[in-house]
Design a protein around this motif. Structure first.
Motif: not given
Length: 467
Positions: A129, A144-145, A148-149, A152, A194, A203, A206, A209-210
């Motif tokens: 990742c 960075s984003d 992280l995406y 997750i 979302n 967020l 991120m 994705a969550l």
């Protein structure tokens, strides 16, 4: 009321019992199985549409960070889908042959194999990742984003895998309604989660994705419940007689089932791997064109999915009907379902292509407020609209071939088309015409792929295993 409710089930029973069906009954069965799946596919598209719109309103960088790794997440999902289909096609054949006990035996083994594969895939995603965005040509401002995406999404891959397996098994048994309703529910939950994570909690990427991961978890749990406890054909815990079959030994993967799953799924996995790799190469071609091009490319693909998702819905119905007819050893019926499904898919997607051409600017404006992205995306969508009829042919024909377990030659055809036509043309046209050149290459390749898939359908080599 009861007659209408049972009509689809009765018509599916005609396949297993070898009873004659009229053309009207066949068409009614195709449509009745397609509509729930089309609605689910469209709702999934709307989910991605709204997701992309939510992220798009955070700015071009947020859209580009997701768009950069999007093709890699599709690759992971495609590999998981290939594993699932390796088992669910066998289940469709067993059901068509009226061997429900064998169908449940295959289901038990598929649960173990799919979970093991998804865990392996998630670990692999976590390992790559961090460097992945840079491998794909991304810059530090979005890396960075994007990392992280992707991380997750990778962790939540097991939910996606199990939801896909349970849904595929239910569909192969002829139950399109429950998977479709649950997929629509997943879309609603995805939007709600979302919104909560992106805007209320703040967020950003991120949160997208969550929200998707939690929606997939809830849907997977419900899908497994309806498969394992409520399905009359495949439920492992729906009555005492079926529960007696569930010793731990019965869940242990057997050589014959795994070998068949490999023979069906391996070409599909290779196809997804190399097609996904081709999509990644396409991203590498687009990335040097700039952040606006990456954003327009990603958002344009999301909008275009409104056109092709009905084709995938009809393809799922075709896989079920062709698979059960193939399992019942009915050559003429198998061919008839195949031809009618392909014709229906091409008709629907042609109409969708016309609508996309007309409303391209309005659709892009729903995704982002950035005028330059709207204009560039609309130009690309209007290029792609001309390819929709043949794209439908490729989608539905592939579903037909999967139903018979014929996956190797279609995979080779897709790969030669993607690597030999699309990427070659995209690399040549991008330098002169920018992003519209990339989409022109895509439209030409999809038209070519549809032609060769239709040729194979009409030639009949995919039916060689039937007398």
């Amino acid at each position: 009321m009861d007659t209408k409710k049972n009509e689809k089930t009765d018509l599916l029973a005609y396949i297993r019992e070898g009873r004659t069906m009229t053309q009207g009954e066949k068409l009614r069965l195709i449509v009745s199985l397609s509509i729930p799946s089309i609605l689910a596919q469209l709702s999934a598209t709307v989910m991605f549409f709204i997701d992309a719109s939510m992220v798009g309103h955070l700015g071009a960088k947020a859209s580009a960070s997701i768009g950069l790794v999007e093709t890699t997440t599709w690759l992971m999902g495609g590999l998981g889908s290939a594993v699932n289909m390796g088992f669910s096609v066998q289940v469709a054949h067993a059901i068509g042959a009226n061997d429900f006990k064998r169908a449940r035996r295959i289901l038990r083994q598929s649960l173990v194999c799919s979970m093991a594969f998804s865990l392996m895939l998630s670990v692999s995603g976590l390992l790559v990742c961090r460097p992945l965005p840079y491998w794909l040509g991304g810059t530090a401002e979005i890396a960075s984003d994007a990392s992280l995406y992707f991380a997750i999404v990778g962790v939540c891959g097991i939910f996606f895998q199990l939801e896909g397996l349970a849904g595929s098994m239910l569909k192969c048994s002829g139950n399109m309604k429950i998977p479709s309703m649950l997929n629509i529910l997943m879309c609603v939950l995805d939007v709600l989660f979302n919104y909560l994570f992106i805007y209320v909690i703040g967020l950003g990427v991120m949160g997208a994705a969550l929200g998707t991961g939690i929606a997939e978890f809830v849907t997977a749990a419900l899908m497994l419940y309806f498969l394992l406890f409520r399905s009359s054909m495949l439920g492992l815990f729906s009555d005492d007689e079926k529960k007696k079959e569930n010793s731990w030994d019965k869940f242990r993967p057997r050589a014959d089932v795994v070998r068949n799953a490999f023979n069906i799924g391996a070409p599909m996995a290779l196809q997804h791997l190399l097609m996904g790799s081709a999509q990644i190469v396409s991203t590498l071609i687009v990335a040097p064109l700039g952040t606006l091009a990456i954003a327009a490319h990603s958002l344009g693909i999301t909008v275009e999915s409104l056109c092709y998702m009905p084709g995938y819905g009809i393809a799922e119905a075709a896989t079920t009907l062709v698979g059960q007819s193939f399992g019942a050893r009915k050559r003429a019926l198998t061919r008839s379902f195949a031809y009618m499904s392909a014709g229906l898919g091409m008709t629907v997607m042609t109409l969708m292509g016309v609508l996309m051409w007309i409303f391209a600017p309005e659709l892009m404006s729903l995704m982002t407020p950035v005028d330059d992205i709207i204009a560039l995306g609309a130009d690309c969508l209007r290029i792609e609209a001309y390819a929709e009829p043949m794209f439908a042919a490729a989608i539905v024909c592939n579903g037909i071939f999967i139903g018979t377990g014929d996956t190797l030659r279609p995979a080779i055809m897709s790969l030669l088309s993607m690597w030999g036509v699309r990427l070659t043309l995209a690399a040549l046209l991008a330098t002169t015409y920018g992003l519209p050149g990339v989409w022109t290459a895509m439209a030409i390749e999809l038209t070519f792929r549809g032609i060769i898939f239709l040729s194979r359908l009409l030639h009949g080599g995919w039916l060689k295993k039937l007398p």
